[in-house]
Design a protein around this motif. Structure first.
Motif, PDB file in Angstrom:
ATOM      1  N   ASP A 213       0.853  -1.173   0.000  1.00 31.60           N
ATOM      2  CA  ASP A 213       0.000   0.000   0.000  1.00 31.60           C
ATOM      3  C   ASP A 213       0.891   1.225   0.000  1.00 31.60           C
ATOM      4  O   ASP A 213       2.065   1.170   0.385  1.00 31.60           O
ATOM      5  N   SER A 214       0.348   2.333  -0.437  1.00 32.67           N
ATOM      6  CA  SER A 214       1.033   3.608  -0.341  1.00 32.67           C
ATOM      7  C   SER A 214       0.397   4.357   0.823  1.00 32.67           C
ATOM      8  O   SER A 214      -0.696   4.908   0.703  1.00 32.67           O
ATOM      9  N   PHE A 215       1.079   4.342   1.968  1.00 32.53           N
ATOM     10  CA  PHE A 215       0.461   4.780   3.221  1.00 32.53           C
ATOM     11  C   PHE A 215       0.449   6.302   3.346  1.00 32.53           C
ATOM     12  O   PHE A 215       1.459   6.976   3.123  1.00 32.53           O
TER      13      PHE A 215
ATOM     14  N   LYS B  68      -6.856   5.377   9.829  1.00 36.63           N
ATOM     15  CA  LYS B  68      -8.174   5.952  10.053  1.00 36.63           C
ATOM     16  C   LYS B  68      -9.086   4.919  10.688  1.00 36.63           C
ATOM     17  O   LYS B  68      -9.078   3.747  10.304  1.00 36.63           O
ATOM     18  N   GLY B  69      -9.865   5.360  11.682  1.00 37.54           N
ATOM     19  CA  GLY B  69     -10.825   4.472  12.317  1.00 37.54           C
ATOM     20  C   GLY B  69     -10.443   4.145  13.745  1.00 37.54           C
ATOM     21  O   GLY B  69      -9.562   4.768  14.340  1.00 37.54           O
ATOM     22  N   PRO B  70     -11.091   3.131  14.334  1.00 41.29           N
ATOM     23  CA  PRO B  70     -10.833   2.780  15.735  1.00 41.29           C
ATOM     24  C   PRO B  70      -9.658   1.818  15.884  1.00 41.29           C
ATOM     25  O   PRO B  70      -9.495   0.887  15.094  1.00 41.29           O
ATOM     26  N   TYR B  71      -8.832   2.058  16.896  1.00 38.32           N
ATOM     27  CA  TYR B  71      -7.686   1.207  17.191  1.00 38.32           C
ATOM     28  C   TYR B  71      -7.616   0.944  18.693  1.00 38.32           C
ATOM     29  O   TYR B  71      -7.892   1.831  19.500  1.00 38.32           O
ATOM     30  N   ALA B  72      -7.221  -0.282  19.040  1.00 35.31           N
ATOM     31  CA  ALA B  72      -6.835  -0.600  20.421  1.00 35.31           C
ATOM     32  C   ALA B  72      -5.321  -0.524  20.489  1.00 35.31           C
ATOM     33  O   ALA B  72      -4.628  -1.000  19.580  1.00 35.31           O
ATOM     34  N   GLY B  73      -4.784   0.092  21.545  1.00 39.05           N
ATOM     35  CA  GLY B  73      -3.342   0.249  21.650  1.00 39.05           C
ATOM     36  C   GLY B  73      -2.832  -0.089  23.037  1.00 39.05           C
ATOM     37  O   GLY B  73      -3.569   0.013  24.024  1.00 39.05           O
ATOM     38  N   PHE B  74      -1.561  -0.519  23.099  1.00 38.45           N
ATOM     39  CA  PHE B  74      -0.958  -0.771  24.403  1.00 38.45           C
ATOM     40  C   PHE B  74       0.562  -0.725  24.303  1.00 38.45           C
ATOM     41  O   PHE B  74       1.138  -0.782  23.215  1.00 38.45           O
ATOM     42  N   ALA B  75       1.220  -0.564  25.462  1.00 38.20           N
ATOM     43  CA  ALA B  75       2.673  -0.561  25.555  1.00 38.20           C
ATOM     44  C   ALA B  75       3.137  -1.987  25.797  1.00 38.20           C
ATOM     45  O   ALA B  75       2.701  -2.641  26.744  1.00 38.20           O
ATOM     46  N   THR B  76       4.040  -2.481  24.945  1.00 32.86           N
ATOM     47  CA  THR B  76       4.427  -3.888  24.987  1.00 32.86           C
ATOM     48  C   THR B  76       5.745  -4.110  25.720  1.00 32.86           C
ATOM     49  O   THR B  76       6.611  -3.243  25.740  1.00 32.86           O
ATOM     50  N   HIS B  77       5.881  -5.274  26.321  1.00 34.71           N
ATOM     51  CA  HIS B  77       7.135  -5.797  26.860  1.00 34.71           C
ATOM     52  C   HIS B  77       7.979  -4.760  27.596  1.00 34.71           C
ATOM     53  O   HIS B  77       9.113  -4.448  27.196  1.00 34.71           O
ATOM     54  N   PRO B  78       7.481  -4.181  28.694  1.00 37.72           N
ATOM     55  CA  PRO B  78       8.295  -3.206  29.443  1.00 37.72           C
ATOM     56  C   PRO B  78       9.565  -3.871  29.969  1.00 37.72           C
ATOM     57  O   PRO B  78       9.525  -4.993  30.481  1.00 37.72           O
ATOM     58  N   THR B  79      10.681  -3.183  29.836  1.00 30.51           N
ATOM     59  CA  THR B  79      11.947  -3.763  30.285  1.00 30.51           C
ATOM     60  C   THR B  79      12.420  -3.216  31.625  1.00 30.51           C
ATOM     61  O   THR B  79      13.423  -3.692  32.156  1.00 30.51           O
TER      62      THR B  79
ATOM     63  N   TYR C 241       5.311   3.588  12.385  1.00 26.87           N
ATOM     64  CA  TYR C 241       5.535   2.764  11.201  1.00 26.87           C
ATOM     65  C   TYR C 241       4.275   1.956  10.943  1.00 26.87           C
ATOM     66  O   TYR C 241       3.830   1.172  11.795  1.00 26.87           O
ATOM     67  N   MET C 242       3.691   2.156   9.762  1.00 23.67           N
ATOM     68  CA  MET C 242       2.475   1.439   9.387  1.00 23.67           C
ATOM     69  C   MET C 242       2.823   0.042   8.885  1.00 23.67           C
ATOM     70  O   MET C 242       3.670  -0.128   8.004  1.00 23.67           O
ATOM     71  N   ILE C 243       2.164  -0.975   9.447  1.00 28.26           N
ATOM     72  CA  ILE C 243       2.280  -2.342   8.944  1.00 28.26           C
ATOM     73  C   ILE C 243       1.179  -2.602   7.923  1.00 28.26           C
ATOM     74  O   ILE C 243       1.401  -3.199   6.873  1.00 28.26           O
ATOM     75  N   SER C 244      -0.008  -2.141   8.237  1.00 28.59           N
ATOM     76  CA  SER C 244      -1.156  -2.226   7.343  1.00 28.59           C
ATOM     77  C   SER C 244      -2.144  -1.173   7.797  1.00 28.59           C
ATOM     78  O   SER C 244      -1.902  -0.447   8.777  1.00 28.59           O
ATOM     79  N   ALA C 245      -3.271  -1.081   7.107  1.00 29.33           N
ATOM     80  CA  ALA C 245      -4.293  -0.124   7.538  1.00 29.33           C
ATOM     81  C   ALA C 245      -4.857  -0.492   8.896  1.00 29.33           C
ATOM     82  O   ALA C 245      -5.386   0.368   9.606  1.00 29.33           O
TER      83      ALA C 245
END
Length: 698
Positions: free
Chosen positions: A384-386, A392-403, A473-477
């Motif tokens: 895709d050309s991001f 755009k739209g709804p996303y769930a997000g979280f902070a991963t693997h705290p060191t 960094y976009m992986i996909s939409a």
């Protein structure tokens, strides 16, 4: 005082003001979490004096109505009691209208989590029960489990694995590799690499096996014997099955200087016919890693980038990281790679060496062979050309693997508007920090994503909420990662598509009281199906009979609130009248009925006071007084107050007119007098007074 390590590790952080404020998780979306789930969690527990590693893997069933049943988990950590094996648990949960949830586990000491639902029915979660500088910080994921795969025979074929963690002194280690399972418990063709506290070793396997020990819960164990650097060693793992192509794994050995606690995943390896080659890496792949910076004190390090491979052993990498609490970036750095047929990949970039194992084309586990022990994943970037419109739209997000425990872990639900040239992301997040949780914190940020010169790279500027100013960094939409460049304790932030929040609408309209006499008022309450947006929600109001009952044209529910009140004014009516009050918002209309009754007649007044006879002989005769009302006495009767101007004539203090009656009598007693005299008898009721004269003779 912190919990027992055993209980802290139970806080695998499933499933959001410095004290928990009630997440407004009303349970309206409880059905979103329904069925069997496996989970994995990693973090650190302790206090200001220090922290130690812990991790957990397990499974549970959610009934879709707010109950967690038939749960089981294994934990590992540092110290006595840190290891728990196949412990059963139950619990409860509630998911609000915005797809954020809270979960409480019913275990000794309790455990509380916050989670954000994703569109695929899985969830991202954190722990939110640390307080006063003591407790557990960590995050994880839970995924729908296939119970039909709960058997040794279903684990068959080629698999790749990756895991990372710490030893009992917080030295970091990582492992990646692959094996072939024959479905009977034997693992063959095993290969792997280990970064043991900054030194990379090849693992030469001398034996490997597994078994699914509980076909009801999908729990199993795995054993790996190997040598590295000519030193024999072994690792024992416990795992829970997600499906036949995925296992959540954790080292079950006691944590020592020689044995780190590693937590990770085993996934089906898709080997092409003839095996992997350099051509198995071609095109764009987003990589993201976490570790510790080699600048003393255990400083978290996180990075992400876009690796573009040519399929013939060469690549370029654009990369952003937070290193020693400072941003570090480079663009189009050249590198080389070499892929073995089993998927093991050697990567060289400048003066750095990395080891990766291919899961599929452009999909890898990888770690950096240096003291930072950066470990992470690579995922193929969608063709895709991001631009902003893609995010755009709804996303769930979280902070991963705290060191470290300094990392601010969060989970939340966010919405991106895709606007150009500057997009906006807003939402609510739940935050876990040692000082205490923050629930439902407001998040607002702007972003910009471009397709050139680096496809899908963007920036995010946070104006309120966690994360700092980040690179995207976009992986996909439907998925992107972000790394903060100004957060002193960074982590990789992962955002995945979440269910579209239910359209906000008017859920109810109520009146209190629902019946009033004309001329009085009632209070209306308009309630929404969720919190009002930033600009508030304007509910339209109307009355079916404005002559009898009137309402304002609108009432505004303030931003973040779910309800607002308004006044219904009424007028006098000749007969009882029912009026319909209507409220409308979000395409939904709700009604409530108000009954307006005629105003009750005014209470009666005192019409007259008479005495019979009006002349009496003192001491020998009495007189009878009669009070008469202007209308029948009301319910409860009428108390008419009495008095006399002269002690020669005595009256009771009052006389009672029964309800419905119009008059009552009383006795005027007299005394002997030395000469004829007059007395004035007075009666008072409801603001009116009447008098009568009495002559008392000698």
């Amino acid at each position: 005082m912190r919990k027992l390590y055993a209980l802290l590790i139970l806080c695998f952080a499933l499933l959001f003001a410095s004290k928990v404020q009630g997440q407004t998780s009303s349970g309206v979306n409880n059905a979103a979490l329904n069925g069997n789930y496996a989970f994995t969690f990693d973090g650190l527990t302790g206090n200001a004096g220090g922290s130690v590693v812990f991790a957990a893997v397990g499974r549970f069933t959610a009934d879709g109505a707010g109950n967690v049943t038939s749960g089981e988990l294994d934990t590992n950590g540092v110290g006595p009691g840190a290891q728990l094996t196949a412990i059963a648990f139950t619990g409860t949960y509630a998911i609000g209208a915005d797809n954020r949830g809270v979960m409480d586990l019913i275990i000794p000491g309790g455990a509380k989590f916050a989670f954000a639902m994703m569109a695929n029915g899985n969830a991202q979660f954190i722990e939110i029960d640390a307080a006063g500088g003591t407790g557990t910080i960590g995050s994880g994921t839970m995924e729908k489990a296939d119970t039909a795969a709960y058997s040794t025979a279903r684990i068959t074929g080629d698999y790749a694995f990756g895991a990372a963690g710490f030893d009992n002194a917080n030295n970091r280690a990582a492992i990646a590799g692959r094996f072939t399972s024959n479905g009977t418990g034997i693992l063959t063709n095993a290969a792997g690499d280990l970064n043991a506290y900054g030194v990379e070793y090849s693992m030469n396997f001398t034996g490997a096996s597994y078994t699914v020990s509980n076909t009801a819960t999908g729990r199993g164990t795995m054993q790996m014997a190997f040598t590295f650097g000519a030193t024999p060693d072994s690792l024992n793992f416990v795992f829970y099955i997600v499906n036949s192509g995925k296992l959540f794994v954790m080292v079950s050995d006691p944590v020592t200087p020689a044995t780190p606690l590693l937590n990770g995943v085993v996934v089906q390896q898709q080997i092409p016919a003839g095996g992997f080659t350099n051509a198995s890496l071609i095109g764009n792949m987003v990589i993201y890693l976490t570790g510790l910076s080699a600048c003393g004190g255990g400083t978290p390090k996180a990075g992400a980038g876009l690796l573009t491979a040519n399929g013939n052993g060469a690549f370029s990498l654009t990369y952003d990281e937070s290193y020693c609490r400072a941003p570090n970036s480079f663009t189009d750095a050249p590198g080389t790679y070499s892929v073995a047929s089993n998927g093991r990949t050697s990567i060289t970039l400048g003066g750095f060496s990395l080891v990766a194992y291919l899961v599929n084309l452009n999909q890898i586990f990888l770690f950096v062979s240096d003291p930072n022990v950066l470990f992470g994943f690579g995922e193929p970037q969608a063709a895709d050309s991001f631009t902003n419109n893609t995010l755009k739209g709804p996303y769930a997000g979280f902070a991963t693997h705290p060191t470290t425990r300094g990392v601010v872990v969060f989970s939340g639900e966010f919405s991106a508007d895709g606007a150009t040239p500057t997009g906006n992301i807003s939402g609510a997040e739940d935050i876990g920090v040692p000082s205490g949780p923050v629930s439902g914190a407001t998040f607002n940020a702007t972003y910009a994503v471009t397709s050139s010169p680096t496809n899908g790279r963007g920036t995010m500027t946070v104006s309120s909420g966690t994360g700092g100013n980040a690179v995207i960094y976009m992986i996909s939409a439907s998925k992107f990662v972000a790394v903060s460049l100004n957060d002193p304790n960074p982590a990789v932030l992962v955002f995945e598509q979440s269910p579209a929040a239910p359209a906000l609408s008017l859920s109810s309209l109520a009146l209190n009281p629902s019946s009033v006499a004309g001329g009085n008022s009632s209070t209306g309450t308009a309630t929404l199906s969720g919190p009002a947006p930033a600009a508030g929600a304007q509910v339209t109001l109307s009355s079916s009979n404005t002559a009898a009952a009137s309402v304002p044209s609108t009432v505004t529910v303030p931003a973040g609130a779910t309800s607002a009140t308004f006044t219904v004014s009424t007028s006098a009516v000749a007969a009882s009248t029912t009026i319909t009050i209507t409220g409308s918002y979000g395409g939904v209309a709700r009604t409530a009925s108000l009954t307006v009754t005629p105003a009750p007649p005014p209470p009666p007044t005192l019409a007259s006071l008479t005495l019979s006879p009006a002349t009496v002989i003192g001491g020998l005769q009495s007189s009878t007084g009669t009070v008469r009302l202007s209308a029948p006495a009301p319910a409860g009767g009428a108390q008419v107050m009495l008095s006399s101007s002269n002690g020669a004539a005595r009256v009771p203090s009052s006389v009672f007119v029964p309800a419905g009656a119009t008059s009552a009598t009383f006795t005027v007693n007299t005394s002997i007098v030395l000469f004829s005299t007059s007395a004035t008898i007075s009666a008072s009721y409801n603001g009116t007074t009447r008098t009568a004269g009495l002559t008392v003779l000698l």
